[in-house]
Motif scaffolding. Structure first.
Motif, mmCIF file in Angstrom:
data_model
loop_
_atom_site.group_PDB
_atom_site.id
_atom_site.type_symbol
_atom_site.label_atom_id
_atom_site.label_comp_id
_atom_site.label_asym_id
_atom_site.label_seq_id
_atom_site.Cartn_x
_atom_site.Cartn_y
_atom_site.Cartn_z
ATOM 1 N N PRO A 245 -3.255 13.251 20.745
ATOM 2 C CA PRO A 245 -3.099 11.843 21.131
ATOM 3 C C PRO A 245 -4.390 11.047 20.985
ATOM 4 O O PRO A 245 -4.372 9.890 20.551
ATOM 5 C CB PRO A 245 -2.647 11.922 22.598
ATOM 6 N N VAL B 50 1.014 17.884 22.374
ATOM 7 C CA VAL B 50 1.790 16.664 22.633
ATOM 8 C C VAL B 50 1.766 15.796 21.384
ATOM 9 O O VAL B 50 0.704 15.399 20.916
ATOM 10 C CB VAL B 50 1.222 15.877 23.824
ATOM 11 N N GLU C 120 6.787 12.984 22.549
ATOM 12 C CA GLU C 120 6.918 11.750 23.321
ATOM 13 C C GLU C 120 7.601 10.707 22.433
ATOM 14 O O GLU C 120 6.959 9.990 21.674
ATOM 15 C CB GLU C 120 5.542 11.258 23.772
ATOM 16 N N MET D 4 -0.945 13.487 30.504
ATOM 17 C CA MET D 4 -1.469 13.841 29.182
ATOM 18 C C MET D 4 -2.728 14.677 29.317
ATOM 19 O O MET D 4 -2.917 15.673 28.588
ATOM 20 C CB MET D 4 -1.757 12.570 28.392
ATOM 21 N N PRO E 159 2.189 12.387 20.395
ATOM 22 C CA PRO E 159 2.195 11.181 21.235
ATOM 23 C C PRO E 159 3.128 10.097 20.716
ATOM 24 O O PRO E 159 3.590 10.125 19.567
ATOM 25 C CB PRO E 159 0.736 10.723 21.170
#
Length: 404
Positions: A385, A326, A305, A316, A328
């Motif tokens: 995240p 991910v 991201e 998410m 973040p």
């Protein structure tokens, strides 16, 4: 019941998204309520009305600046010219930057500002006038401006600023020689370190957004042995399972200004790029690209991201439930913030930032923070995240307790 029905409802408000995530992490850390309330509300909000004389008659433009937290240093953040800018949006940006600076161990808070206007409707002289009066009208103490557009207008008005109060300048005016390369180096570090930890392959990549930094990242990834199979910009997308010829694509975009019309790959739309079969999906275009409606279509086992808010909280949650890694935005936007930080420090010494030193700072800082976040995620059995947000909140809580 469909899996998507289990996702939290989408909230089309970035500030509500940020506040909800902050409260969730604060509960997990059992933070004091006064700390949560302090972080939910900015230290300062300024609204100014800027008079603009025009040949067609006088006009007044509204402008904003939000300083989120000045507890342990000046605030730093973007300023943009946009007809749709509003305070709620700026509060969210400033809060996210405060969290990011804390995560990166920078002695800075977050800020954000905007002049509410459509720059296409103004002459350069009028834009210079607006910028000059914006700077003069604000109390500039403890704030560092990072203008995102119309650098000429900003630099012409920079006599209102101290040497270190303006970052993201062009190299000729004391900025970083190649900011795109520095940002790409940071992204490449994050991807390489995350891949080494997860032991996932990295042979195919799709990138949404084809800015100078995204182009530099694509080149780095290709040099490391990966194939860039998908690219997208606002004009559309390209896909080739055998890998795109980046030199040919760059030549085409240099001539036309867009990816559309490149004949050596299959034309696809943005949704197909997001759902393409690849090892890494890079989101470097805009906010809210992955949401509750399309998160289930993502095939990439790793997502970077690179733009704040590119993945909504609902998306998410869905990606985490599928064990998709991910990286973040608290980390993904980190290279830009670290480049600003390096330029600010150089400005304090009345020097220009060095490219190699800045890239070294970005690489080492991101590798260290990612390692700590991964360890926290593994220890607490939470997604990366969430671990990043909790680490940032722990740092901010310690600072606020010390000053309380």
């Amino acid at each position: 019941m469909k899996p998507s029905s289990l996702l939290p409802p989408e909230i089309d408000d970035p500030l509500l998204d940020s506040a909800a995530q902050l409260e969730e992490s604060a509960r997990a850390l059992d933070l004091e309520d006064w700390i949560v309330q302090r972080l939910k509300h900015p230290d300062r909000e300024m609204t100014v009305n800027l008079p603009l004389p025009r040949d067609t008659g006088a006009l007044t433009c509204t402008a904003f600046r939000v300083q989120h937290l000045r507890a342990h240093g000046p605030c730093i953040g973007p300023v943009r010219l946009a007809p749709d800018a509003h305070l709620a949006q700026l509060r969210s940006v400033a809060l996210d930057l405060t969290l990011q600076c804390a995560l990166l161990d920078l002695p800075l808070g977050g800020s954000a500002g905007a002049i509410v206007c459509d720059p296409a409707q103004f002459t350069e002289r009028e834009l210079r006038h607006l910028v000059r009066h914006y700077l003069a009208a604000l109390d500039l103490h403890n704030d560092i401006f990072a203008p995102s557009q119309f650098i000429a207008a900003w630099t012409s008005a920079s006599r209102h600023l101290q040497a270190a109060a303006l970052v993201a300048r062009p190299a000729i005016l004391g900025g970083l020689p190649n900011p795109a390369a520095a940002i790409a180096a940071g992204w490449f570090t994050l991807v390489s370190e995350a891949r080494a930890t997860s032991h996932q392959p990295l042979t195919t990549v799709s990138i949404q957004g084809f800015s100078a930094a995204a182009t530099a990242l694509a080149t780095l990834l290709q040099s490391s042995g990966a194939r860039i199979v998908g690219l997208a910009d606002k004009s559309g997308g390209l896909f080739s399972e055998h890998g795109l010829d980046l030199a040919a694509v760059s030549a085409h975009t240099s001539q036309t200004g867009m990816l559309y019309g490149f004949s050596e790959a299959d034309p696809v739309n943005n949704s197909e790029i997001l759902a393409s079969s690849c090892d890494l999906l890079v989101l470097a275009a805009a906010e809210r690209q992955l949401n509750a409606q399309n998160a289930a279509r993502v095939q990439a086992p790793m997502v970077l991201e690179a733009v704040s808010g590119a993945v909504t909280p609902a998306a998410m949650s869905h990606l985490s439930s599928r064990r998709i890694t991910v990286i973040p935005a608290l980390l993904g936007v980190g290279p830009r913030t670290l480049a600003w930080f390096a330029e600010w420090q150089s400005g304090l010494r009345y020097e220009a930032p060095e490219q190699s030193a800045t890239e070294s700072l970005i690489r080492h800082k991101l590798a260290d923070v990612l390692c700590r976040a991964q360890s926290s995620a593994a220890l607490n059995r939470i997604p990366l995240p969430d671990a990043c947000r909790r680490l940032a909140l722990e740092k901010l809580a310690a600072v606020l307790r010390l000053l309380h």
